[in-house]
Design a protein around this motif. Structure first.
Motif, PDB file in Angstrom:
ATOM      1  N   LYS A  47       3.002  -0.861  -0.634  1.00 50.75           N
ATOM      2  CA  LYS A  47       2.695  -2.313  -0.177  1.00 50.75           C
ATOM      3  C   LYS A  47       3.715  -2.947   0.672  1.00 50.75           C
ATOM      4  CE  LYS A  47      -0.530  -5.963  -0.174  1.00 50.75           C
ATOM      5  NZ  LYS A  47      -1.396  -6.991  -1.017  1.00 50.75           N
ATOM      6  N   ASP A  48       4.672  -3.059  -0.107  1.00 47.04           N
ATOM      7  CA  ASP A  48       6.130  -3.935   0.004  1.00 47.04           C
ATOM      8  C   ASP A  48       6.673  -3.425   1.339  1.00 47.04           C
ATOM      9  OD1 ASP A  48       5.787  -5.492  -1.864  1.00 47.04           O
ATOM     10  OD2 ASP A  48       7.304  -4.665  -3.212  1.00 47.04           O
ATOM     11  N   PRO A  74       1.478  -8.278   6.999  1.00 45.07           N
ATOM     12  CA  PRO A  74       0.514  -8.373   6.033  1.00 45.07           C
ATOM     13  C   PRO A  74      -0.464  -7.474   6.075  1.00 45.07           C
ATOM     14  CG  PRO A  74       0.960 -10.634   6.860  1.00 45.07           C
ATOM     15  CD  PRO A  74       1.652  -9.735   7.593  1.00 45.07           C
ATOM     16  N   ILE A  75      -0.771  -6.871   4.884  1.00 40.42           N
ATOM     17  CA  ILE A  75      -1.933  -6.089   4.891  1.00 40.42           C
ATOM     18  C   ILE A  75      -2.763  -6.352   3.501  1.00 40.42           C
ATOM     19  CG2 ILE A  75      -0.629  -4.188   3.853  1.00 40.42           C
ATOM     20  CD1 ILE A  75      -2.395  -1.939   5.316  1.00 40.42           C
ATOM     21  N   LEU A  91      -5.266  -1.101   3.071  1.00 39.93           N
ATOM     22  CA  LEU A  91      -4.266  -0.211   2.389  1.00 39.93           C
ATOM     23  C   LEU A  91      -4.886   0.560   1.561  1.00 39.93           C
ATOM     24  CD1 LEU A  91      -1.162   0.302   2.302  1.00 39.93           C
ATOM     25  CD2 LEU A  91      -1.174  -0.845   0.196  1.00 39.93           C
ATOM     26  N   GLY A  92      -5.967   0.357   0.534  1.00 36.64           N
ATOM     27  CA  GLY A  92      -6.636   1.262  -0.258  1.00 36.64           C
ATOM     28  C   GLY A  92      -7.247   2.278   0.669  1.00 36.64           C
ATOM     29  N   SER A  93      -7.916   1.731   1.811  1.00 38.29           N
ATOM     30  CA  SER A  93      -8.683   2.656   2.554  1.00 38.29           C
ATOM     31  C   SER A  93      -7.927   3.730   3.367  1.00 38.29           C
ATOM     32  CB  SER A  93      -9.728   2.026   3.570  1.00 38.29           C
ATOM     33  OG  SER A  93      -9.388   2.290   4.885  1.00 38.29           O
ATOM     34  N   LEU A  94      -6.704   3.163   3.654  1.00 34.73           N
ATOM     35  CA  LEU A  94      -5.718   3.988   4.311  1.00 34.73           C
ATOM     36  C   LEU A  94      -5.143   5.235   3.384  1.00 34.73           C
ATOM     37  CD1 LEU A  94      -3.615   1.544   6.475  1.00 34.73           C
ATOM     38  CD2 LEU A  94      -5.227   3.138   7.644  1.00 34.73           C
TER      39      LEU A  94
END
Ligand code: ADP
Ligand code: MG
Length: 357
Positions: free
Chosen positions: A309-310, A318-319, A324-327
């Motif tokens: 994520k970083d 920002p995400i 992010l989880g879905s990607l």
């Protein structure tokens, strides 16, 4: 020849895979649906083609990815029926359609001209051919996750047709292969209550990379076929780098044979891999540029969620965790990454090398 880079088409051209081949043939004979799953370049198309060649009845092979690419982003119903008609007509010349014209078919007294023929009509014809020949006809879709681009409803119309065939056309069976295993399962929805295919029984054959011993044996046999005596160390090192994915072993073997130098052969293999993977990455990036960022993060050693994520946020802003989880989930479904003990890893070591550059 093992080092021939094209997909193999016969059992005799293949190394090992007896168990998988028998399982696929059994699936074709006994199940209305057979799935062949495994990561890219592991040998699914080769196994499918070899099995179709040995199947006692008629097998029809379609490459869903090619249909998708030809239709620039979708597969229209006419493209699908045309392709099926073309294959049937081509095969018909060899005799099995004697007395049965695909150009003008009589279905229960109704004459259907090719122009009006829909997917279901073609399935009916194929089922009819199966009935005549005494063996189920196999309709095999390679890289079938691309069928979700059929029509305008995520492939639902095609699935409904297949479900109907499953229920009422006993002389027709389907085989689906998929590199993007999670996507294939999502698309077919055999375990999804809302899918037309829900609850249907199927056989699933998983094709895995070769374990270490067999990978080395693969190279030894390949080299001895082309009359090369290759030091054991070179073979071991190649397997260290390439793992047991036959597509890369073939590439390496071929390059070594041509160049006679392990280092150059490995470099050429990685260079070739780079070109092949670049196209796949471009296709991914068209869906979301962040896919490439996530893959790059994992490839340079950021295996944990927070680190990934970083990295992604540093590169593209920002995400949300949900996004992010879905990607990340999609990358798992597409077979690019896997999760082990809470860490994300690149599935294919050659892909990892290319990503790291
Ligand atoms: P997939 O369809 O899973 O992407 P392919 O069947 O196209 O994989 O195989 C990738 C490459 O590996 C091809 O060059 C093919 O010839 C080779 N290959 C795969 N499996 C074998 C095998 N068992 N023996 C020899 N070559 C193989
Ligand atoms: Mg293939």
């Amino acid at each position: 020849m093992l080092f021939d880079p094209r997909p193999k088409e016969r059992r005799g051209e293949m190394f090992d895979r007896e168990v998988e081949l028998e399982a696929i043939l059994r699936g074709m004979g006994e199940y209305p649906i057979t799935l062949i799953i495994g990561i890219r370049r592991v040998g699914k198309s080769s196994l499918l083609k070899a099995a179709l060649n040995e199947y006692p009845g008629i097998g029809l092979y379609l490459d869903a990815r090619r249909l998708y690419a030809a239709g620039s982003g979708s597969i229209s119903a006419p493209v699908m029926t045309d392709e099926l008609r073309r294959i049937l007509l081509g095969r018909g010349r060899f005799g099995f359609l004697r007395g049965m014209s695909v150009e003008k078919v009589n279905l229960g007294g109704i004459q259907i001209k090719p122009r009006d023929m829909g997917f279901m009509d073609v399935l009916e014809i194929i089922n009819g051919i199966g009935e005549r020949t005494g063996h189920k006809v196999i309709l095999a879709f390679d890289e079938a996750q691309y069928l979700r681009f059929y029509g305008s409803r995520g492939g639902k119309d095609l699935l409904a047709g297949i479900a109907h065939a499953y229920d009422s056309m006993p002389n027709l069976s389907f085989v689906f292969t998929g590199s993007e295993v999670g996507l294939l399962h999502d698309f077919l929805g055999l375990d999804d209550y809302s899918s037309p295919l829900y609850g249907r029984i199927y056989e699933e054959v998983e094709v895995r990379p070769f374990p270490r011993e067999l990978s080395e044996e693969f190279l030894r046999v390949g080299f001895s076929e082309v009359g090369l005596n290759v030091p054991q160390d070179d073979i071991k090192r190649a397997v260290d780098e390439l793992d047991g994915i036959p597509g890369w072993l073939v590439e390496f073997g071929f390059n070594y044979w041509k160049k006679g130098d392990p280092k150059k052969a490995l470099e050429t293999t990685i260079a070739k891999a780079r070109n092949m993977i670049r196209e796949e990455l471009l296709e991914l990036e068209r869906r979301s540029p962040r896919y490439a960022l996530i893959l790059r993060a994992v490839s340079i050693g950021l295996h944990r969620w927070s680190k990934i994520k970083d990295y992604v946020e540093a590169k593209s802003g920002p995400i949300t965790n949900a996004r992010l989880g879905s990607l990340i989930r999609n990358l798992e479904k597409m077979g690019w990454i896997k999760k082990e003990n809470g860490e994300y890893l690149i599935v294919d070591p050659v892909v990892e090398k290319v990503l790291r550059e």
